[in-house]
Each structure stands twice: as structure tokens, then as C-alpha cells.
Enzyme design. Structure first.
Site, PDB file in Angstrom:
ATOM      1  N   GLU A  15      15.256   1.094  28.202  1.00  0.00           N
ATOM      2  CA  GLU A  15      15.464   1.906  29.395  1.00  0.00           C
ATOM      3  C   GLU A  15      16.160   1.190  30.556  1.00  0.00           C
ATOM      4  O   GLU A  15      16.999   1.804  31.233  1.00  0.00           O
ATOM      5  CB  GLU A  15      14.125   2.467  29.885  1.00  0.00           C
ATOM      6  CG  GLU A  15      13.509   3.470  28.936  1.00  0.00           C
ATOM      7  CD  GLU A  15      12.112   3.880  29.363  1.00  0.00           C
ATOM      8  OE1 GLU A  15      11.890   5.079  29.553  1.00  0.00           O
ATOM      9  OE2 GLU A  15      11.250   2.993  29.502  1.00  0.00           O
ATOM     10  N   ARG A  75       6.449   7.669  38.040  1.00  0.00           N
ATOM     11  CA  ARG A  75       7.353   6.538  37.803  1.00  0.00           C
ATOM     12  C   ARG A  75       8.568   6.602  38.728  1.00  0.00           C
ATOM     13  O   ARG A  75       9.137   5.571  39.063  1.00  0.00           O
ATOM     14  CB  ARG A  75       7.781   6.485  36.336  1.00  0.00           C
ATOM     15  CG  ARG A  75       8.520   5.201  35.967  1.00  0.00           C
ATOM     16  CD  ARG A  75       8.786   5.095  34.481  1.00  0.00           C
ATOM     17  NE  ARG A  75       7.683   4.547  33.731  1.00  0.00           N
ATOM     18  CZ  ARG A  75       7.570   3.279  33.362  1.00  0.00           C
ATOM     19  NH1 ARG A  75       8.488   2.397  33.712  1.00  0.00           N
ATOM     20  NH2 ARG A  75       6.546   2.875  32.657  1.00  0.00           N
TER      21      ARG A  75
END
Length: 772
Positions: free
Chosen positions: A723, A320
């Protein structure tokens, strides 16, 4: 069938967190508040005192003989498989047999009549080691020849060499980005109660009940159906309770079944911090080529991460990081490589953003390099490199950016924050010299939403409508203070057009919803909200069919009104209608399910659509620094964040505020430090400094982009919020960089490493003043 959106519990409305009153009055019950049955025992971990070594002997006789001790567990006492690796790589034992791989690694567990007795007894072990060389950080581990903990990922598109050759400018440098401890208010805890046959119930503080269930079953050597994991709420998680709870659940369950008594384990904060993983720190080598206008031509980067002794979730975390190394910018030619490096430290793990922040900050550093090289405003460089129309809309992983609103978000914030005038004023003030210097930065974020492990993008829910009209809601997500339960209950209240108070929110339990995904990747509301809506839809369809048949009307003449149902011209109270449906033997329960559409990912090829959509945001922060001490403060922050059509604006705004402060802390005050012996020395609130209330921006303006609506069919067209705003804290880091750069007339990129502690700020100021 029609619904009217006028009920008080409807979505897209401000609503207090369902447990808010309990939180502030101390009535909210956590795992440690559960009444302990008679005979409850307490466990504590005995840990290693070396960073790397072989166990020559381990004498636990004094431990066993200590007052109150009932039993001591070692690797030999594991009835099933001695492994709690969340990815199935079999590289993370509950307790090692011979090899110790980090300082503070659990080696055994003491089970005693009291927690204090267990804790004291754990210190009495006599362990003789053959010490081996250790490597604490990624560069040292690479130099020592330590392997990677999992296969690296490469993302590439275009021809980097061609882009570099054609560019007028090129900068190559290294950036060190520190890790971060989760510092949840409630530490790790597990409470196991043995049952008959193979059964065991585990109450714990975990973001992933199904994983805890499967790990406990694995370690006990029993099927998953024998293990029930319950989670009512957590006192914070932030990713630290996604996989790190496994050892505590396993120890409590093994001891409970072995001794046939309830067992609780709750480590001290020190042990919690030393024995559980953190955000990965990265060493990033970047090479950016660009033209005279600041347009990026090619990017090459290697992202080496301190992963710890086992793989844990380091593979997907480092993946990621690469997925977000572009942030909001188009790279015509790009090659990015991850290096998930094994080290002799605790295995690092998930943390809010899951590697994304480490990728985004690399992108922002490259923008900063370009701006200082060319003498431009970094915001102008950012805007010039944003993703755009066809030809400038393809990510390094070959996903097309179809929902790009970053330009509008940044333009609106630039105007509302009065960025240009304030920057001019700051430059003019800094030009006067003086001890105090200021800086300002406006940074964007584009964050992909979905688990990159495609199979995790699924959720289940269970709804019961009782014959008195009350509704029971259960889903696979976990509540850690973020308001997930409130949002999902709002969705259900809206679906049935009943008051929010009619919905009973119950604990997350593997007995009701199986095979759940972790509450992570910002997907809690997306997945569980849709699953709950599916369950409500099934029940409503049955109710409509019953109403239409019993009153001899068309289904289209059945309408759900606020706390009532209209059937033709007849209006019945919801309670009355439900009672009639029950008497007619209508099934008033349903299990809902949802899986995210459109996503796919080929890791070997580095291509696919790993994300369903993107969330966007921007922050403008202004700071002041003292060039004699390096101390600083945040004067003002303005944020505009995209949450689509918000399910609950006030909760979402709270998430944005909290994420920003946590992101700011990661990049400023929160420093993890290991000594030469491999011991974590910042292992308590006394030595590890999270932001205080006094560290918040003096002026703090947070707004949601109320014009936004998710173009994809998410729950009520909302977007994830957990997030993405974390990375807005990068605006503070960039503002500090500008303030430092002022001492060299903005001609040199300060290249601050993170966290930018006052010491690092002072050293950067001195370095620039000295011209080195």
C-alpha cells in the site's frame, strides 16, 4: 545450530514470481478454470432499478418460467441469518425484504442450467416500488439527515484554538477527493460444491477466506467447520475482494445446498461494478494555521466519506484516513474528526491504502496552501514540517515516530532527480507564456503498517516435510499477483537451506489454517512469513535434536548447509537426512503462528500504538499540460521507496511501480459518476478509464532504499510494500497543480479536486486566468 545463507532460494534476492510463467502462457488456473462437475448450475443476480424505495410487490413468475431456470432465491429462502455484514452490525442483508437502499442492489438470484439463461431470466422480474427520496453523496446525505453508518472517530492533541490564535496565517477550505473502482482483471466469482451433511466447499476469489467461510456458515445456519473455502490465486484484488465476495459465496452456497448440485456465480463486469463497493470518496474541510516561515501551528479537519447504505468496512477506513492526515508532518495542535456518512449508494469498502490515501492528500493540500500563500517552494515547506526529534515526534493519535527516515529518503531523491535545477528550468520556461505549461512536485509518504483492528494482526502457517525431502507449504495469506507465495516460500527455503523448487506452494484453504486474517493492510508477508518461519523453526528444532542424539554430538555441531545437513564431521544430503529422521519417527510437520507485538489501540480515547512501524517513500513527478484543452501527460517520475531489507527486490520494485500507476489513475483519469436517479454511469471499461500503458511516465526511474533495515523484528527486517507506494501518485496531482498555478504566476493555490481530469484542469486554468 547454524545456517549458511548461500542457497539459491534465499531471501533478499531477486526471484521470479512463482506463477509468472503460468500467467504469461495462460496456464495459471483461476476459479473460473476449475473443471465443472456434471450437473453444475449457474447463478445471476436480479437487482433493483431504484436508488431508494419500498418494494410493494415483486412478481418473479416470469423469471421462474424462463427457459433453463431451475430455481429463484429470495430473502425467504435464506436458511440461516440474512446478513453478510463483515463487522457484525447486521445492516447488510443478502437480499432485502422490503427496503431498497441503492440502485443495483441485489434483490434475488436466478439459478439456471447456463449462465446466459440465468442472466436473461433475471431481467424478467416485475417489481413495483414506492420510491423514496435518495441522497447520493456525503453533503446531500448530511443535508437530508441521513445517519452515520458507524461511530465517528476524533483524534486530538494540544489546543487547536491556541495554535490558531498564535499563527500569523490561516487558511480554511474544502477539498473533494473522488473514489475509485478496483478494476481487477478477474471479476468476482464463487463456485460451491455441496457435500454430505452440512458440508459445502466454496472455491472463490477472495482476500479473506475465513470471513467468507464464516459468512457462508452464518447464512446457511451451520457451524464454520462445515464450510471449506479454497483460494489458489486471484486475478487482482486491491481490497475489493476483502468483504465484497461475501454475497457471491453466500448465494452459490445456499443454492448448492438447496438444490444438491454445484453452483457457480460470475457477474458481468457491469454488475460487478454496480453491485460491489469502491474506494470511499471524501469531502474534506480543513483549517490550517501556520507562521511566516511555513511552519504549521494547528490543523483542524473534518473528513466526510460517502459510505453507502451499510457500514461494511467504512469505520476502519475512515479511521485510517485520520491516522494518515498528518502524512510525514508534525502538527503541534490538531483535531481531526471522521464522518462516515450513510448514502443511497453501494457500500464502499477496502481499497489499497484503506483510507490512508485520502488522509495523505489532505496533508499535501495543506502544504500546497502554505506554499502558495507564502510564495515558497512546496518542497521547502514539506521539509520544514517533517517529523523530527523529541518534541516533534508525536502523531495526532499519540504514537511516537521512532523510525523516521523520511528526511534521508527525500534528500536522496531530491538530489538524484535533480529537482531544484529542473524546477528552476520549468519556472523559467513557464514565464515565457505559451499554451503548454509544466509542473513538478516532490511528495513524501509515511504509512503505518498493521491492521488497526488489533485482533487481525495474527497469522498461521502449516509446513509438512515429506520423507523424500520435499516440502509442502500452506499459510493463511492469499495470492493476488503480488508475489506473497513466492516470498513466503523463499523464507521457508532459506530456513531449511534448500532450493526454492523443493517448496510446494498450495492453495489457501480454511481446512488447513483456521481463523486467518484478510490479506490486506500490507501485512501479508509480515504476518504469514513470520508464521511460516515459526513452523520451520519447530521442525528444525526436532531435526537438530534427532541429529545430535543419533550422532552423539552437541546441537551446536548440527549445521544446515545448502541442500545438506552437517552433523559433526558428517555431511548428509537433505533427502537422506530427512529419510533417516522419518525412520526414527521424528515429527516432520508443524503449525506455525505469529502475532504482531507492541501494538494497542484505544479508539474511544483516540490514543495508542496502532502501527508496528512505518514505511516511507518519495516521488518526484514532472507533467506538461495544454492550457487550451486541459489535456496533460506525465513526462518523468523518479521514486525512492523504503521497503526495509527487501525479501525480493524485483517483486517489491514491481509493487512500487504498479502502486504508483494505480495511485496516479485514482487522481487523474478514474472518475466515478452517479446520475440524479442514483445510477452509476461509469460502470464498464468503456466509461471508466484506468491508466493505459501509454499513460505511464515517459521516463520512469524506480529505486529501493537499499540502505534501509526495519528496526523492528519483522520477517528478515523487511517492510511492507503493497500500500505505501500508492500515495506516491500524489506527486503527479501536485505537479498538475503547479502547472495550472503558472497561469496566475503561482500566487493562487489552484485547489484542484480529484480526480484532476482534463476537464477539471481546464476549468481550473480558466478560473485562475479570470481571477476567480
Amino acid at each position: 545450530m547454524k545456517d549458511m545463507h548461500t542457497i539459491s532460494g534465499a531471501v533478499s534476492k531477486d526471484r521470479i514470481h512463482d506463477s509468472a510463467t503460468k500467467h504469461v502462457t495462460g496456464q495459471a488456473e483461476y476459479t473460473d478454470d476449475i473443471a465443472e462437475p456434471w450437473g453444475t448450475l449457474h447463478a445471476y443476480l436480479g437487482v433493483s432499478s431504484v436508488a431508494h424505495g419500498r418494494i410493494r410487490t415483486m412478481d418473479l413468475s416470469a423469471v421462474r418460467a424462463a427457459p433453463g431456470v431451475v430455481d429463484v432465491l429470495t430473502a425467504e429462502d435464506i436458511p440461516g441469518v440474512n446478513d453478510i455484514s463483515p463487522t457484525g452490525r447486521h445492516d447488510e442483508p443478502v437480499f432485502p425484504t422490503k427496503l431498497v437502499e441503492y440502485h443495483g442492489q441485489p434483490l434475488f438470484a436466478v439459478i439456471a442450467e447456463s449462465r446466459d439463461a440465468a442472466r436473461r431470466a433475471a431481467e424478467l422480474a416485475e417489481i413495483d416500488y414506492v420510491e423514496l427520496p435518495h441522497a447520493i453523496d456525503a453533503p446531500a446525505a448530511q443535508a437530508a439527515g441521513l445517519p452515520l453508518v458507524t461511530d465517528p472517530l476524533t483524534l486530538q492533541r494540544g489546543d487547536v484554538a491556541t495554535g490558531q490564535a498564535a499563527a500569523a496565517h490561516r487558511v480554511q477550505a474544502r477539498m473533494v477527493v473522488g473514489g475509485q473502482d478496483h478494476m481487477y482483471l478477474e471479476g468476482h466469482i464463487a463456485f460451491a460444491i455441496p457435500g454430505e451433511d452440512d458440508d459445502v466447499i466454496v472455491h472463490c476469489s477472495t482476500q479473506h477466506p475465513s470471513e467468507a467461510q464464516h459468512m457462508v456458515a452464518h447464512v446457511l445456519g451451520v457451524p464454520s467447520n462445515a464450510v471449506t473455502v479454497n483460494v489458489r490465486r486471484m486475478g487482482g484484488g486491491f481490497g475489493g475482494k476483502e468483504s465484497q465476495m461475501n454475497i457471491f459465496c453466500a448465494v452459490a452456497a445456499v443454492a448448492a445446498k438447496r438444490l444438491k448440485r454445484p453452483v457457480k456465480i460470475r457477474p458481468d463486469r457491469d454488475q460487478d461494478m454496480t453491485a460491489t463497493g469502491k474506494r470511499h470518496d471524501f469531502v474534506i474541510d480543513y483549517d490550517v494555521a501556520f507562521d511566516g516561515d511555513g511552519i504549521i501551528q494547528a490543523v483542524e479537519g473534518t473528513f466526510a466519506a460517502r459510505c453507502g447504505f451499510s457500514s461494511d468496512l467504512s469505520g476502519p477506513v475512515t479511521d485510517r484516513a485520520l491516522f494518515h492526515a498528518d502524512n510525514a508532518y508534525f502538527y503541534p495542535h490538531v483535531r481531526l474528526v471522521s464522518r462516515p456518512q450513510k448514502t443511497n449508494t453501494v457500500s464502499n469498502t477496502a481499497f489499497r491504502g484503506f483510507g490512508g490515501p485520502q488522509g495523505v492528500i489532505a496533508a499535501e493540500r495543506m502544504i500546497e496552501e502554505i506554499a502558495y500563500t507564502l510564495g515558497k517552494d512546496p518542497l521547502d515547506v514539506r521539509k520544514a514540517n517533517f517529523y523530527g526529534e523529541a518534541g516533534r515526534d508525536l502523531t495526532p493519535y499519540h504514537q511516537q515516530v521512532e523510525d523516521n527516515v523520511i528526511g534521508r529518503v527525500v534528500d536522496e531523491l531530491e538530489a538524484s532527480a535533480d529537482y531544484r535545477a529542473r524546477r528552476d528550468a520549468i519556472i523559467a520556461e513557464n514565464a515565457k507564456g505559451g499554451v503548454m505549461r509544466r509542473g513538478i512536485a516532490l511528495t513524501p509518504v509515511k504509512f503505518g503498517i498493521s491492521f488497526t483492528a488489533t485482533w487481525y494482526n495474527q497469522a498461521g502457517a502449516l509446513i509438512h516435510v515429506y520423507n523424500d525431502g520435499s516440502i509442502h507449504l500452506n499459510h493463511g495469506g492469499t495470492e493476488m499477483g503480488q508475489g506473497l507465495n513466492t516470498k513466503v516460500a523463499q523464507v521457508v527455503a532459506d530456513a531449511f537451506q534448500v532450493d526454492f523448487e523443493r517448496i510446494k506452494i498450495t492453495k489457501t484453504t480454511t481446512e488447513k489454517v483456521p481463523n486467518t486474517s484478510a490479506t490486506a493492510a500490507s501485512s501479508g508477508s509480515d504476518l504469514n512469513g513470520m508464521a511460516a518461519l515459526d513452523a520451520a523453526r519447530q521442525i528444525k528444532e526436532r531435526l537438530v535434536a534427532f541429529a545430535a542424539e543419533s550422532r552423539k554430538v552437541a546441537p551446536e555441531q548440527v549445521e544446515f548447509l545448502p541442500n545438506a545437513v552437517k552433523i559433526g564431521e558428517e555431511v548428509l544430503a537433505f533427502d537422506t537426512f530427512i529419510r533417516q529422521a522419518y525412520m526414527a519417527r521424528v515429527h516432520l510437520s508443524a503449525a506455525g503462528f505469529y502475532k504482531t507485538p507492541k501494538i494497542h489501540w484505544d479508539r474511544a480515547a483516540g490514543k495508542g500504538r496502532p502501527f508496528y512501524y512505518y514505511a516511507y517513500g518519495a516521488a518526484c513527478s514532472e507533467v506538461s499540460i495544454d492550457t487550451l484543452t486541459g489535456e496533460y501527460r506525465v513526462e518523468r517520475t523518479d521514486i525512492l521507496h523504503d521497503v526495509g531489507r527487501s525479501l525480493n527486490p524485483i517483486l517489491d520494485k514491481g509493487q512500487v511501480e504498479g502502486a504508483f500507476i494505480q495511485g496516479m489513475g485514482w487522481l487523474t483519469t478514474e472518475e466515478l459518476w452517479w446520475d440524479d436517479a442514483g445510477r452509476l454511469r461509469t460502470h464498464a471499461p468503456s466509461t471508466y478509464k484506468i491508466p493505459l500503458a501509454s499513460d505511464r511516465p515517459r521516463v520512469f526511474n524506480v529505486d529501493l532504499a537499499d540502505w534501509s533495515e526495519n528496526r523492528e523484528m519483522t520477517i528478515k527486517r523487511s517492510k511492507a510494500v503493497g500500500e505505501p507506494p500508492f500515495m506516491l501518485g500524489i506527486s503527479v496531482f501536485e505537479a498538475l497543480s503547479m502547472a495550472v498555478a503558472s497561469v496566475a504566476d503561482y500566487k493562487v493555490c489552484p485547489r484542484l479536486d480529484a480526480p484532476a481530469t482534463p476537464e477539471r484542469v481546464l476549468m481550473a486554468v480558466d478560473r485562475l486566468k479570470a481571477g476567480v
